[in-house]
Design a protein around this motif. Structure first.
Motif, PDB file in Angstrom:
ATOM      1  N   GLY A 142      24.478  38.894  18.938  1.00 22.04           N
ATOM      2  CA  GLY A 142      23.804  39.014  19.924  1.00 22.04           C
ATOM      3  C   GLY A 142      22.722  37.787  20.252  1.00 22.04           C
ATOM      4  N   THR A 143      22.593  38.464  21.118  1.00 26.12           N
ATOM      5  CA  THR A 143      21.470  38.233  22.322  1.00 26.12           C
ATOM      6  C   THR A 143      19.871  38.113  21.730  1.00 26.12           C
ATOM      7  OG1 THR A 143      22.247  36.762  24.384  1.00 26.12           O
ATOM      8  CG2 THR A 143      20.059  37.161  24.120  1.00 26.12           C
ATOM      9  N   CYS A 144      19.262  37.754  21.341  1.00 23.48           N
ATOM     10  CA  CYS A 144      17.318  38.433  21.349  1.00 23.48           C
ATOM     11  C   CYS A 144      16.826  38.780  21.976  1.00 23.48           C
ATOM     12  CB  CYS A 144      16.916  37.741  20.446  1.00 23.48           C
ATOM     13  SG  CYS A 144      14.978  37.872  19.651  1.00 23.48           S
ATOM     14  N   TYR A 145      16.494  39.996  21.680  1.00 21.41           N
ATOM     15  CA  TYR A 145      16.374  40.741  22.785  1.00 21.41           C
ATOM     16  C   TYR A 145      13.997  39.904  23.040  1.00 21.41           C
ATOM     17  CZ  TYR A 145      14.896  44.179  19.606  1.00 21.41           C
ATOM     18  OH  TYR A 145      14.274  44.921  18.705  1.00 21.41           O
ATOM     19  N   ILE A 146      14.085  39.641  22.270  1.00 15.41           N
ATOM     20  CA  ILE A 146      11.938  38.946  21.942  1.00 15.41           C
ATOM     21  C   ILE A 146      12.289  37.594  22.828  1.00 15.41           C
ATOM     22  CG2 ILE A 146      10.627  38.593  20.845  1.00 15.41           C
ATOM     23  CD1 ILE A 146      11.536  41.000  18.750  1.00 15.41           C
ATOM     24  N   CYS A 147      13.533  36.655  22.499  1.00 18.29           N
ATOM     25  CA  CYS A 147      13.147  34.936  22.458  1.00 18.29           C
ATOM     26  C   CYS A 147      14.368  34.571  23.332  1.00 18.29           C
ATOM     27  CB  CYS A 147      12.973  34.841  21.376  1.00 18.29           C
ATOM     28  SG  CYS A 147      14.370  34.338  19.790  1.00 18.29           S
ATOM     29  N   GLY A 148      15.650  35.543  23.855  1.00 21.69           N
ATOM     30  CA  GLY A 148      16.710  35.354  24.216  1.00 21.69           C
ATOM     31  C   GLY A 148      17.421  34.405  23.487  1.00 21.69           C
ATOM     32  N   GLN A 156      18.377  41.098  12.255  1.00 19.68           N
ATOM     33  CA  GLN A 156      16.792  39.641  12.290  1.00 19.68           C
ATOM     34  C   GLN A 156      17.450  38.540  13.620  1.00 19.68           C
ATOM     35  OE1 GLN A 156      16.121  39.028   7.997  1.00 19.68           O
ATOM     36  NE2 GLN A 156      14.773  37.640   9.235  1.00 19.68           N
ATOM     37  N   CYS A 157      16.440  38.134  14.161  1.00 18.44           N
ATOM     38  CA  CYS A 157      16.737  36.999  14.648  1.00 18.44           C
ATOM     39  C   CYS A 157      15.482  35.685  14.009  1.00 18.44           C
ATOM     40  CB  CYS A 157      15.915  37.227  16.246  1.00 18.44           C
ATOM     41  SG  CYS A 157      15.610  35.310  16.809  1.00 18.44           S
ATOM     42  N   ASP A 158      17.599  34.734  13.595  1.00 14.96           N
ATOM     43  CA  ASP A 158      16.700  33.595  12.768  1.00 14.96           C
ATOM     44  C   ASP A 158      16.067  32.201  13.598  1.00 14.96           C
ATOM     45  OD1 ASP A 158      17.746  34.769   9.853  1.00 14.96           O
ATOM     46  OD2 ASP A 158      19.758  33.548  10.730  1.00 14.96           O
ATOM     47  N   ASN A 159      16.256  33.080  14.775  1.00 14.85           N
ATOM     48  CA  ASN A 159      15.345  31.445  15.479  1.00 14.85           C
ATOM     49  C   ASN A 159      13.238  32.208  16.100  1.00 14.85           C
ATOM     50  OD1 ASN A 159      14.666  29.561  17.341  1.00 14.85           O
ATOM     51  ND2 ASN A 159      14.608  31.199  18.688  1.00 14.85           N
ATOM     52  N   CYS A 160      13.645  32.992  16.282  1.00 22.92           N
ATOM     53  CA  CYS A 160      11.872  33.782  16.301  1.00 22.92           C
ATOM     54  C   CYS A 160      11.576  33.980  14.654  1.00 22.92           C
ATOM     55  CB  CYS A 160      11.647  34.402  17.279  1.00 22.92           C
ATOM     56  SG  CYS A 160      12.458  36.454  16.556  1.00 22.92           S
ATOM     57  N   GLY A 161      12.359  34.947  14.308  1.00 23.48           N
ATOM     58  CA  GLY A 161      11.593  35.257  12.544  1.00 23.48           C
ATOM     59  C   GLY A 161      11.697  36.944  12.313  1.00 23.48           C
ATOM     60  N   ASN A 162      11.688  37.356  13.968  1.00 25.77           N
ATOM     61  CA  ASN A 162      11.654  38.850  14.260  1.00 25.77           C
ATOM     62  C   ASN A 162      12.023  40.040  13.590  1.00 25.77           C
ATOM     63  OD1 ASN A 162       8.877  39.237  15.566  1.00 25.77           O
ATOM     64  ND2 ASN A 162      10.121  37.633  16.912  1.00 25.77           N
ATOM     65  N   VAL A 163      12.355  41.308  13.033  1.00 24.48           N
ATOM     66  CA  VAL A 163      12.818  41.702  12.208  1.00 24.48           C
ATOM     67  C   VAL A 163      13.746  42.812  13.717  1.00 24.48           C
ATOM     68  CG1 VAL A 163      13.594  44.394  11.729  1.00 24.48           C
ATOM     69  CG2 VAL A 163      12.788  41.974  10.005  1.00 24.48           C
ATOM     70  N   LEU A 164      15.102  42.916  14.496  1.00 23.06           N
ATOM     71  CA  LEU A 164      15.655  43.831  15.836  1.00 23.06           C
ATOM     72  C   LEU A 164      15.976  44.876  15.507  1.00 23.06           C
ATOM     73  CD1 LEU A 164      17.275  40.611  16.688  1.00 23.06           C
ATOM     74  CD2 LEU A 164      15.145  41.487  16.944  1.00 23.06           C
ATOM     75  N   GLU A 165      15.995  45.702  16.426  1.00 23.85           N
ATOM     76  CA  GLU A 165      16.936  46.960  16.465  1.00 23.85           C
ATOM     77  C   GLU A 165      17.824  46.841  16.713  1.00 23.85           C
ATOM     78  OE1 GLU A 165      14.295  49.980  18.200  1.00 23.85           O
ATOM     79  OE2 GLU A 165      12.496  48.591  17.884  1.00 23.85           O
ATOM     80  N   PRO A 166      19.209  47.280  16.303  1.00 26.83           N
ATOM     81  CA  PRO A 166      20.086  46.855  16.284  1.00 26.83           C
ATOM     82  C   PRO A 166      20.556  47.056  17.496  1.00 26.83           C
ATOM     83  CG  PRO A 166      20.602  47.115  13.771  1.00 26.83           C
ATOM     84  CD  PRO A 166      18.659  47.943  14.313  1.00 26.83           C
ATOM     85  N   GLU A 167      20.368  48.484  18.260  1.00 29.04           N
ATOM     86  CA  GLU A 167      20.663  48.442  19.284  1.00 29.04           C
ATOM     87  C   GLU A 167      20.225  48.026  20.635  1.00 29.04           C
ATOM     88  OE1 GLU A 167      18.859  49.840  16.943  1.00 29.04           O
ATOM     89  OE2 GLU A 167      17.791  51.523  18.384  1.00 29.04           O
TER      90      GLU A 167
END
Ligand SMILES: [Zn+2]
Length: 608
Positions: A142-148, A156-167
């Motif tokens: 989906g779309t990263c809620y941190i970097c878009g 996890q977002c491979d663009n900004c490297g952040n660990v994400l919360e699935p929900e």
């Protein structure tokens, strides 16, 4: 006193081919250090295996429409072929999909549980109503809620490297297609916060000799962010069963990050078993004096320098109590000499875009030692390095061939021809001061190159050996035996004897890095017993089926070998004792000079 040295190498994932970045990152440095300690007479055990669980391999299996087992075995068998081609001498290279690994993993899990480091908690996870199952991280994008970034994984977002919360993922979609909904799921968590003081203490004790890059990614990170609990189970039906009633039946398995590192222990136990000495693994694992080295890439530092020691310290003596009814703690890592990354022609290596030099493919065009040489002098020890085809060619032709290979070939061929296939027969006491000076410089190499190898500074170690080859070349230029032989055969004989003895020693100094050419050179000198043992594969059967393993057989006396690979042998890491008048074998060139056109040919293959 021989030491017990465990060489533990990162477990390759079973969904991609191994490329030069992986080889220089972990497999090759591990092999160099293993070979060095074997030559020194230490007791070495080198293990790893294929990481056959986790979602990348199940996704690959779904995509190819094949059973997961078939997919992981395809890659696994390719790895075994590659390691034999490059001479990566695993005492055991196995897989995580074995009955033994399941048992050992479950014992670690239970030890942590009994010691109070596990708890269960509920969280929200994406669920597919049509297939009636929870979808693990990589199945949902989906779309990263941190970097878009639009192609983020749910964890996890491979663009900004952040660990994400699935929900929190925006516009989530299933990789399988179909609708998604959030549902509650329960999992086991490892309470790492409780182990934080122990892990900090463990790292502080190793501060003085670990690489700065590794301390920065472990101790410094814990100091700023702390150690947080992590789930160690997940909703997936491929992996190690959970040893608690009802959990496996509910479609949950042990999380791959938790169990793959346990492979270093389980592989040692499997090695002992297949070697017919069930208890032998304890010499590296239930022994406070054993030294464990972990060869990994920088993306794996936290797993090996923080989480893995936490697992071991948390399990403590409870593991052995469950596993063998004996209460002793397991050995902790001694060093984690993680490497940075190798790029390719200025860009990040990418297997999927074919911007890569794949290990097996490169072997169809180049000798293993030529590849090992470039991968060692260019090893990303403290910062990222770059594979550049023009540099590969230059290093091969100017250093490997011109400085070392030609030196050995020129002196051996000249001697073979002019002394009737024998080392010049002379009284060693008749050697001149300059001869003795050269031999003493080479003799010192066993200390200087050895010190660098002990500290896992491999670029510097091979550089030191190459410097000594240059010293021998200078000695030959000064003494010019090629012309001296016409007027003073005795003097030429002294020069050639001295140079041969120096080359015979250099052969050993180069052997951990360039085992194939050193072994050939060893036979030119007429020795019977080889420097190293041999690699072979074997099928192992258990209740999960058959898996192929790679093994290594050490040699002792001429023509004799034994199954007990771990026993120390007479040290070969020492200066040459070449006997005047001894018989040589017909020599030949050790390395091949490469033509300039190779550079353009290879560059044209990239990205296609
Ligand atoms: Zn992001």
């Amino acid at each position: 006193m021989p030491e017990n040295i465990l060489i533990a190498i990162a477990w390759p994932y079973s969904n991609a081919e191994i490329h030069v970045g992986n080889i220089t990152g972990s497999h090759l440095p591990g092999d160099i250090v293993a070979r060095y300690h074997r030559l020194k007479g230490d007791k070495v055990l080198m293990v790893s295996g294929t990481d056959s669980h986790g979602t990348p391999v199940t996704i690959a299996a779904d995509r190819e429409g094949k059973p997961v087992e078939e997919v992981y075995k395809k890659y696994h068998n390719g790895f075994l072929e590659l390691f034999q081609g490059y001479g990566i001498t695993y005492d055991l290279f196995t897989t995580t999909h074995t009955e033994n690994h399941f048992k050992v993993t479950q014992a670690i899990f239970l030890a942590l549980k009994e010691n109070g480091f596990l708890y269960t908690d509920k969280s929200m996870q994406w669920y597919s109503p049509s297939t009636r199952r929870f979808l693990p991280d990589r199945y949902v994008e989906g779309t990263c809620y941190i970097c878009g970034f639009e192609g983020a994984r749910s964890d996890q977002c491979d663009n900004c490297g952040n660990v994400l919360e699935p929900e929190k993922l925006i516009n989530p979609r299933s990789k399988e297609g179909g609708a998604l909904e959030l549902r509650e799921t329960e999992h086991f968590y490892l309470d790492l916060s409780k182990l934080e003081p122990d892990v900090k203490e463990f790292l502080t004790q190793r501060l003085s000799y670990w690489r700065d890059t590794v301390i920065g990614e472990s101790l410094r990170k814990i100091e700023s962010e702390g150690l947080k609990p992590r789930p160690i189970t997940r909703d997936l039906d491929w992996g190690v069963d959970i040893p608690v009633e009802g959990w496996t039946e509910a479609g949950k398995r042990i999380y791959v990050w938790f169990e793959a590192v346990i492979g270093y222990l389980s592989a040692a136990i499997e090695w002992a078993k297949v070697s017919g000495q069930d208890e032998k693994w304890r010499e590296w694992w239930v022994n406070p004096d054993a030294k464990q080295f972990y060869f990994i890439g920088k993306d794996n530092i936290f797993f090996h320098a923080a989480w893995w020691p936490a697992q071991l310290m948390g399990a403590d003596s409870q593991f052995l109590k469950i596993f063998a009814e004996e209460e002793k703690p397991l050995t902790l890592p001694y060093d984690v000499p993680a490497n940075q990354f190798m790029n390719l022609e200025g860009k990040k290596i990418s297997g999927s875009r074919n911007w890569a030099v794949f290990g097996r493919d490169a072997l169809t065009r180049y000798d293993a030692d030529a590849l090992r040489y470039y991968l060692t002098v260019n090893m990303p020890e403290n910062k990222d390095s770059d594979w550049d085809w023009a540099e590969f060619l230059a290093r091969n032709n100017n250093e490997l061939v011109a400085t070392w290979g030609n030196l050995a070939n020129r002196v051996l061929s000249f001697c073979y021809k002019n002394w009737d296939g024998h080392v010049p027969d002379l009284e060693p006491t008749s050697l001149r001061p300059a001869d003795l000076e050269l031999l003493s410089a080479i003799e010192n190499g066993f200390n200087s190159v050895g010190a660098e190898l002990n500290a896992v500074r491999l670029r510097s170690a091979i550089g030191e050996a190459m410097k000594l080859a240059t010293v021998v070349n200078v000695y030959l230029d000064v003494n010019a035996p090629w012309s001296a032989i016409k007027t003073d055969r005795e003097s030429a004989g002294k020069t050639i004897y001295t140079a041969l003895k120096a080359i015979d020693s250099l052969k050993v100094l180069f052997a951990p890095f360039l085992p194939f050419s050193s072994e050939r050179l060893h036979t030119f000198f007429g020795y019977d017993a080889p420097l190293f043992g041999e690699q072979y594969t074997e099928d192992v059967n258990d209740s999960l089926g058959t898996h192929k393993v790679l093994r290594y057989k050490n040699f002792t006396l001429p023509g004799v070998h034994r199954d007990d690979e771990s026993e120390a042998r007479a040290p070969l890491w020492k200066p040459s004792d070449l006997k005047p008048g001894s018989k040589l074998n017909q020599p030949g060139p050790l390395f091949k000079k490469l033509e300039d056109k190779v550079i353009e040919e290879e560059r044209a293959r990239l990205g296609k």
